[in-house]
Scaffold this motif. Structure first.
Motif, PDB file in Angstrom:
ATOM      1  N   SER A  85       0.818  -1.206   0.000  1.00 62.62           N
ATOM      2  CA  SER A  85       0.000   0.000   0.000  1.00 62.62           C
ATOM      3  C   SER A  85       0.851   1.254   0.000  1.00 62.62           C
ATOM      4  O   SER A  85       1.965   1.276   0.528  1.00 62.62           O
ATOM      5  CB  SER A  85      -0.916   0.011   1.231  1.00 62.62           C
ATOM      6  OG  SER A  85      -1.730   1.176   1.250  1.00 62.62           O
ATOM      7  N   THR A  86       0.305   2.312  -0.586  1.00 62.67           N
ATOM      8  CA  THR A  86       0.933   3.616  -0.476  1.00 62.67           C
ATOM      9  C   THR A  86       0.832   4.101   0.971  1.00 62.67           C
ATOM     10  O   THR A  86      -0.149   3.833   1.665  1.00 62.67           O
ATOM     11  CB  THR A  86       0.249   4.640  -1.397  1.00 62.67           C
ATOM     12  OG1 THR A  86      -1.163   4.631  -1.145  1.00 62.67           O
ATOM     13  CG2 THR A  86       0.504   4.290  -2.858  1.00 62.67           C
ATOM     14  N   SER A 138      -3.971   1.536  -2.884  1.00 60.21           N
ATOM     15  CA  SER A 138      -3.798   2.959  -2.573  1.00 60.21           C
ATOM     16  C   SER A 138      -5.005   3.419  -1.762  1.00 60.21           C
ATOM     17  O   SER A 138      -6.087   2.831  -1.861  1.00 60.21           O
ATOM     18  CB  SER A 138      -3.705   3.803  -3.845  1.00 60.21           C
ATOM     19  OG  SER A 138      -2.548   3.494  -4.589  1.00 60.21           O
TER      20      SER A 138
END
Length: 209
Positions: A85-86, A138
């Motif tokens: 994940s960001t 994201s």
């Protein structure tokens, strides 16, 4: 990882049809009702955003088609996949963190929080682009999005990796909802499988106690 038997796959025709497309990806964005998940996180002092990641990756791991990937012109399958994940940095740039799959929501969140803390001690942009046993995620907490367009560079090695996005949660008729986007390669998955993911996620959220 093991090679997947495409020749005896019931989706062989669909696989061969969409595999040749210049743009073989499709995206579905819809709302999940997360009132119970939000309540559960408040009750147990858990990160709501990390809880969303767990709900997604838990449900993804229950659907075999979401664990198919391309490798050396073949299709391979994984027993388990993780989620990357960001992570927003203090200077409003972002980095990537990979979160190993755990079998309970609390264990997953504790592990993910430790990974983020370690990341903050030495922030760097380090995307592991060659990893296949993963789902790219994201979070866009500023917008209650209704659609998403992903950046792609045409790298065949990671073309089969699903991309998911969570948007900003909102209230509607006294219920909390969150936009959730899923983008997948049509040679590996159909709308049925994405619909099944939404169904499994909603069922898990509803049953949390």
């Amino acid at each position: 990882m093991k090679e997947f038997d495409v020749e005896n796959w019931k989706r062989k025709d669909q696989y061969k049809f969409f595999k040749t497309y210049e743009d073989p990806f499709f995206n579905i964005t819809a709302n999940l009702e997360v009132t119970n998940l939000y309540r559960y996180c408040k009750q147990h002092h858990l990160s709501f955003s990390l809880a969303c990641l767990f709900v997604a990756i838990k449900s993804i791991n229950e659907i075999p088609e979401f664990k198919l990937r391309f490798k050396n012109d073949k299709v391979v399958s994984f027993d388990l996949v993780n989620i990357g994940s960001t992570v927003l940095n203090d200077d409003h740039t972002f980095s990537f963190c990979d979160f190993p799959y755990k079998f309970s929501i609390i264990e997953f969140i504790e592990s993910a929080k430790a990974i983020i803390e370690n990341h903050k001690k030495g922030i760097k942009f380090d995307a592991n682009e060659n990893e296949l046993a993963i789902v790219h995620c994201s979070t866009i907490p500023w917008v209650s999005l209704t659609s998403v367009k992903h950046a792609r560079k045409g790298d065949e090695k990671t073309m089969g990796v699903p991309k998911i996005v969570f948007g900003k949660w909102f209230e509607e008729a006294e219920l909390k909802k969150i936009p959730f986007s899923v983008e997948v390669h049509h040679a590996l998955l159909d709308g049925f499988h994405v619909g099944l993911l939404f169904e499994k996620m909603q069922l898990y959220i509803n049953e949390l106690a």
